[in-house]
Design a protein around this motif. Structure first.
Motif, PDB file in Angstrom:
ATOM      1  N   VAL A 157       0.874  -1.184   0.000  1.00 48.42           N
ATOM      2  CA  VAL A 157       0.000   0.000   0.000  1.00 48.42           C
ATOM      3  C   VAL A 157       0.907   1.228   0.000  1.00 48.42           C
ATOM      4  N   PRO A 158       0.737   2.134  -0.954  1.00 46.30           N
ATOM      5  CA  PRO A 158       1.626   3.300  -1.009  1.00 46.30           C
ATOM      6  C   PRO A 158       1.374   4.284   0.127  1.00 46.30           C
ATOM      7  N   VAL A 159       2.348   5.167   0.312  1.00 45.43           N
ATOM      8  CA  VAL A 159       2.237   6.258   1.270  1.00 45.43           C
ATOM      9  C   VAL A 159       1.983   7.545   0.481  1.00 45.43           C
ATOM     10  N   ALA A 160       1.008   8.329   0.962  1.00 43.33           N
ATOM     11  CA  ALA A 160       0.723   9.651   0.392  1.00 43.33           C
ATOM     12  C   ALA A 160       0.916  10.653   1.527  1.00 43.33           C
ATOM     13  N   PRO A 161       2.155  11.097   1.750  1.00 36.07           N
ATOM     14  CA  PRO A 161       2.443  11.911   2.937  1.00 36.07           C
ATOM     15  C   PRO A 161       1.941  13.349   2.853  1.00 36.07           C
ATOM     16  N   LEU A 162       1.215  13.760   3.878  1.00 31.15           N
ATOM     17  CA  LEU A 162       0.823  15.150   4.050  1.00 31.15           C
ATOM     18  C   LEU A 162       1.602  15.783   5.195  1.00 31.15           C
ATOM     19  N   CYS A 163       2.190  14.977   6.045  1.00 35.71           N
ATOM     20  CA  CYS A 163       2.988  15.452   7.166  1.00 35.71           C
ATOM     21  C   CYS A 163       4.305  16.038   6.639  1.00 35.71           C
ATOM     22  N   ASP A 172      -8.128  16.128  -0.272  1.00 36.16           N
ATOM     23  CA  ASP A 172      -9.590  16.258  -0.332  1.00 36.16           C
ATOM     24  C   ASP A 172     -10.234  15.591   0.876  1.00 36.16           C
ATOM     25  N   TRP A 173      -9.759  14.385   1.244  1.00 33.85           N
ATOM     26  CA  TRP A 173     -10.310  13.665   2.398  1.00 33.85           C
ATOM     27  C   TRP A 173     -10.112  14.481   3.671  1.00 33.85           C
ATOM     28  N   LEU A 174      -8.934  15.044   3.818  1.00 35.16           N
ATOM     29  CA  LEU A 174      -8.633  15.822   5.022  1.00 35.16           C
ATOM     30  C   LEU A 174      -9.526  17.065   5.109  1.00 35.16           C
ATOM     31  N   ALA A 209     -12.479  17.301   3.917  1.00 36.94           N
ATOM     32  CA  ALA A 209     -13.835  16.823   4.170  1.00 36.94           C
ATOM     33  C   ALA A 209     -14.025  16.346   5.617  1.00 36.94           C
ATOM     34  N   HIS A 210     -12.920  16.158   6.353  1.00 38.62           N
ATOM     35  CA  HIS A 210     -12.960  15.683   7.743  1.00 38.62           C
ATOM     36  C   HIS A 210     -12.153  16.634   8.626  1.00 38.62           C
ATOM     37  N   PRO A 211     -12.584  17.889   8.749  1.00 42.28           N
ATOM     38  CA  PRO A 211     -11.762  18.909   9.423  1.00 42.28           C
ATOM     39  C   PRO A 211     -11.494  18.639  10.908  1.00 42.28           C
ATOM     40  N   GLY A 212     -12.315  17.911  11.587  1.00 39.08           N
ATOM     41  CA  GLY A 212     -12.093  17.654  13.006  1.00 39.08           C
ATOM     42  C   GLY A 212     -11.266  16.432  13.292  1.00 39.08           C
ATOM     43  N   ARG A 213     -10.880  15.697  12.270  1.00 34.05           N
ATOM     44  CA  ARG A 213     -10.179  14.420  12.482  1.00 34.05           C
ATOM     45  C   ARG A 213      -8.768  14.612  13.021  1.00 34.05           C
ATOM     46  N   PHE A 214      -8.076  15.629  12.560  1.00 36.60           N
ATOM     47  CA  PHE A 214      -6.687  15.844  12.999  1.00 36.60           C
ATOM     48  C   PHE A 214      -6.590  17.199  13.584  1.00 36.60           C
TER      49      PHE A 214
END
Length: 115
Positions: A73-79, A106-108, A110-115
Motif C-alpha cells: 500500500v503506497p504512502v501519500a504523505p501530508l505530514c 480532499d479527504w482531510l 472533508a474531515h476537518p475535526g479528524r486531525f
C-alpha cells in the motif's frame, strides 16, 4: 534509539514509539485512504520534547514505509516531516502518486475535526 518499540495502532490511526516504561514518546498520526485506491496518509509526526533528537521521528517514518512495502500500500504523505524524510531516503520511500496526494488532501478537507 535503544529501548523503543514501534507499534501500529491502525484502529486509532497512530504509529507509536513506546519507551521502556510503556510511555508513548512519539507518534505518527495517519489515516488509510480508501479511494481512488488504498494508501497510508501520515498527517502529523509528534515526539515528546524530552525525547527529541533521539531519532524517534525518523524511526517512525522508516517503519511507516516498511509497513507500506510489506502491505503493498503506497504512502501519500501530508505530514511535512514525513515528506522531508522521504526526500532524504528515496531508496526506502518511493515518490508519492500525485493523484493519491490530491485525494488525501480532499479527504482531510472533508474531515476537518479528524486531525
Amino acid at each position: 534509539m535503544s529501548g523503543i518499540e514501534i507499534r501500529d495502532d491502525r484502529a486509532a490511526g497512530r504509529l507509536e514509539a513506546v519507551g521502556d516504561g510503556g510511555e508513548v514518546v512519539g507518534r505518527i498520526e495517519y489515516f488509510v485512504l480508501e479511494a481512488p485506491r488504498p494508501a497510508l496518509v501520515p498527517v502529523h509526526t509528534i515526539v515528546e520534547p524530552a525525547h527529541e533528537g533521539k531519532g524517534i521521528a525518523g524511526s517512525l517514518a522508516r517503519e511507516l514505509y516498511g509497513i507500506s512495502a510489506r502491505e503493498g500500500v503506497p504512502v501519500a504523505p501530508l505530514c511535512p516531516y514525513v515528506v522531508k524524510w522521504a526526500a532524504r531516503h528515496p531508496e526506502e520511500a518511493p515518490a508519492a502518486d500525485p493523484e493519491l496526494l490530491g485525494a488525501a488532501k480532499d479527504w482531510l478537507r472533508a474531515h476537518p475535526g479528524r486531525f
